[in-house]
Scaffold this motif. Structure first.
Motif, PDB file in Angstrom:
ATOM      1  N   LEU A 298       0.832  -1.193   0.000  1.00  0.00           N
ATOM      2  CA  LEU A 298       0.000   0.000   0.000  1.00  0.00           C
ATOM      3  C   LEU A 298       0.876   1.255   0.000  1.00  0.00           C
ATOM      4  CD1 LEU A 298      -2.685  -1.127   2.620  1.00  0.00           C
ATOM      5  CD2 LEU A 298      -2.367  -1.840   0.231  1.00  0.00           C
ATOM      6  N   ARG A 311      -5.518   2.414   5.672  1.00  0.00           N
ATOM      7  CA  ARG A 311      -4.727   1.221   5.346  1.00  0.00           C
ATOM      8  C   ARG A 311      -5.179   0.032   6.186  1.00  0.00           C
ATOM      9  NH1 ARG A 311      -0.338   4.832   6.032  1.00  0.00           N
ATOM     10  NH2 ARG A 311       0.538   3.590   7.752  1.00  0.00           N
ATOM     11  N   LEU A 440      -1.771   0.787  -4.921  1.00  0.00           N
ATOM     12  CA  LEU A 440      -1.237  -0.493  -4.462  1.00  0.00           C
ATOM     13  C   LEU A 440      -0.758  -1.309  -5.648  1.00  0.00           C
ATOM     14  CD1 LEU A 440      -4.115  -2.967  -3.555  1.00  0.00           C
ATOM     15  CD2 LEU A 440      -4.606  -0.635  -4.260  1.00  0.00           C
TER      16      LEU A 440
END
Length: 543
Positions: A298, A311, A440
């Motif tokens: 991420l 996240r 990502l």
């Protein structure tokens, strides 16, 4: 993707190979691994190998691609070898000494070794190779990371190489055993305008040709006589030729294996595993990869993932075991940590610290201010939708990996994430990651040493200088200290790193990759490198 480093998306996955569950690991040691004591190896013939993924670059010094490593292991030799039991053996270096604080390594080279262009492999040649890798102009991000913080390299005579470090560096021998630090001919390197499609080494095979999107053809060196200490024979390799064919369609690879056109393939699709294993003429052998598991990394430097709560919400909205089962038919082991369980210093406590929890994901998003939803159920904040872009390389991502991403896309939507899948080619993947144009990406890195975490999470390797695609800097001190610490200190430091990666949601581990070899039962003598790749030097076919 794969890579020795690196793989789901791009150059960085060290093996977009299919990962199999531990239940299948009992197959390790089946007939492909060794000939019977009463069977004599046969010289000659051609080994045809079908590969599911391609290699864009054949120079192992400038890529972390696992297919490049598989092919060039037959072309370049290493200073040291690493046997299946993880012990280090002589190879180009007959012996070596290491000082007490791991800052000076002295290697004594074997005499009489030559590259396939006829030039000698001596200490000056090894020094040239390593200094080329350290040169920023070479862009050797992965190979450079394996060498560590070198101060200087000396060649006091033709057979002695001395490497000095600015600080203690314990992982060197393991890195030296990998093809990425394999030794190439300086004469060739100095003349070559580009090394992306050629390589000249001192190994048992010579690269006849390499074509991106097609494959490679290797021919045996008749004068080879300096194999690794873990090999079961001396002298030239058994096969006259090895042909690697890029065959991305699983049905084509399987059909060619069943018909005898190929003697080995990688990435046997999970849906076809039982049928291959049930064929009396075929076998399946697997090796679980050590290193960094296949994960979503991420991007903490921009967009919604700058917020740790977002996240963490994404991480807990992913039901990894369910998604992996849907994509891999239960043949692949879901990851429960950033490191694979066969990696040194894997922390068994990490799996208890995280997991799928849709309720928690929703609470975290509410706390982060993403409390509104539009008509499609996607969360909004200040008028903006919670949209994320997953960038993946179509050339190095398997069909199962795409299916996995689609399953995750559906799962995280239940929490209000709009996950967009952005397919690109290899160049596009590199351009997007270098430009910080992604939320990502995914890949896995294969290495038995936990120092692989430095390659993936140290700020030295922020794109375009490496694979720190999570773009974190907080782990630098621990990762730098760990390379020269005592065993007890290293264990604690790497435990701390694993904990932070999960608790701060820098990544979402997905599955434990494994190399899966489908092969004819007539194929014998394959050994396995510690990066879970088959070695073909001792291999031969029963006629």
């Amino acid at each position: 993707m794969k890579q020795e480093f690196l793989t789901v998306n791009g150059r960085k996955r060290n093996a977009v190979g299919i990962a199999l569950a531990l239940s299948f690991l009992t197959l390790i040691g089946t007939p492909a691994n060794a000939a019977s004591d009463t069977t004599k190896p046969v010289d000659g013939g051609v080994l045809n190998v079908g590969l599911a993924t391609d290699a864009a670059i054949i120079d192992p010094s400038i890529t972390g691609n696992s297919i490049t490593a598989l092919i060039t292991r037959n072309i370049v030799d290493s200073l040291v070898g690493q046997a299946e039991n993880n012990s280090f053996t002589p190879w180009l270096a007959e012996k070596w000494e290491i000082n007490t604080d791991n800052t000076v390594y002295t290697f004594h080279l074997r005499k009489g070794v030559t590259f396939s262009d006829g030039t000698p492999l001596d200490a000056a040649a090894v020094k040239y190779n390593f200094e080329r890798i350290l040169d920023p102009k070479t862009t050797s991000s992965y190979a450079k990371s394996l060498l560590g913080p070198i101060d200087k390299i000396e060649a006091p005579d033709s057979q002695t190489l001395v490497i000095h470090y600015r600080q203690s560096f314990a992982p060197l021998l393991q890195g030296l055993s990998l093809p990425y630090l394999g030794i190439q001919s300086p004469t060739y390197l100095q003349k070559a305008q580009s090394t992306t499609n050629t390589v000249i080494g001192s190994g048992p095979y010579i690269l006849e040709n390499f074509t991106k999107g097609s494959g490679s053809k290797l021919s045996r060196r008749a004068d080879y006589n300096w194999g690794p200490g873990y090999a079961t024979h001396k002298g030239p390799a058994h096969f006259a030729q090895i042909v690697f064919k890029y065959l991305p369609e699983a049905s084509v690879r399987l059909g060619a294996l069943a018909s005898g056109q190929l003697q080995a393939i990688d990435a046997v699709p999970p849906a076809n595993y039982r049928s291959v294993q049930g064929n009396g003429k075929l076998q399946v052998v697997t090796r679980e990869n050590p290193g960094v598991n296949s994960s979503y990394f991420l991007n903490t430097s921009k967009g919604p993932f700058q917020d740790v709560k977002v996240r963490q919400a994404f991480q807990t909205a992913v039901n990894g075991p369910a998604a992996v089962k849907a994509a891999y038919f239960g043949t692949l082991k879901p990851a429960d940590n950033i490191l694979g369980p066969s990696t040194l210093y894997y922390d068994h406590d990490i799996p208890k610290k995280w997991g799928f929890d849709l309720g928690k994901a929703n609470r975290l998003l509410d706390e982060a201010g993403w409390s509104q939803k539009d008509a499609d159920g996607i969360r909004k904040k200040d008028g903006a939708r919670l949209t994320l872009h997953y960038v993946y390389d179509t050339g190095s991502s398997s069909a199962q990996e795409v299916t996995l991403a689609q399953a995750v896309q559906y799962q995280v939507k239940q929490a209000g994430f709009d996950l967009q899948l952005d397919p690109v080619d290899a160049g596009g993947w590199t351009a997007r990651t270098n430009a910080n144009d992604y939320d990502l990406v995914s890949f896995f890195y294969v290495r038995a040493e936990p120092d692989i975490l430095r390659t993936v999470f140290h700020s030295t390797y922020l794109p375009p200088n490496g694979q720190n695609v999570s773009r974190v800097k907080s782990l630098d001190e621990k990762l730098s200290k760990a390379v020269g610490a005592t065993d007890a200190e290293r264990k604690q430091l790497y435990a701390d790193v694993q904990k932070e990666v999960i608790e701060q949601a820098y990544a979402v581990p997905l599955f434990v990759a494994a190399y899966q070899l489908g092969a004819s039962k007539a194929l014998h003598g394959i050994s396995w490198a510690t990066n879970a790749k088959p070695n073909f030097y001792d291999a031969w076919l029963d006629q």
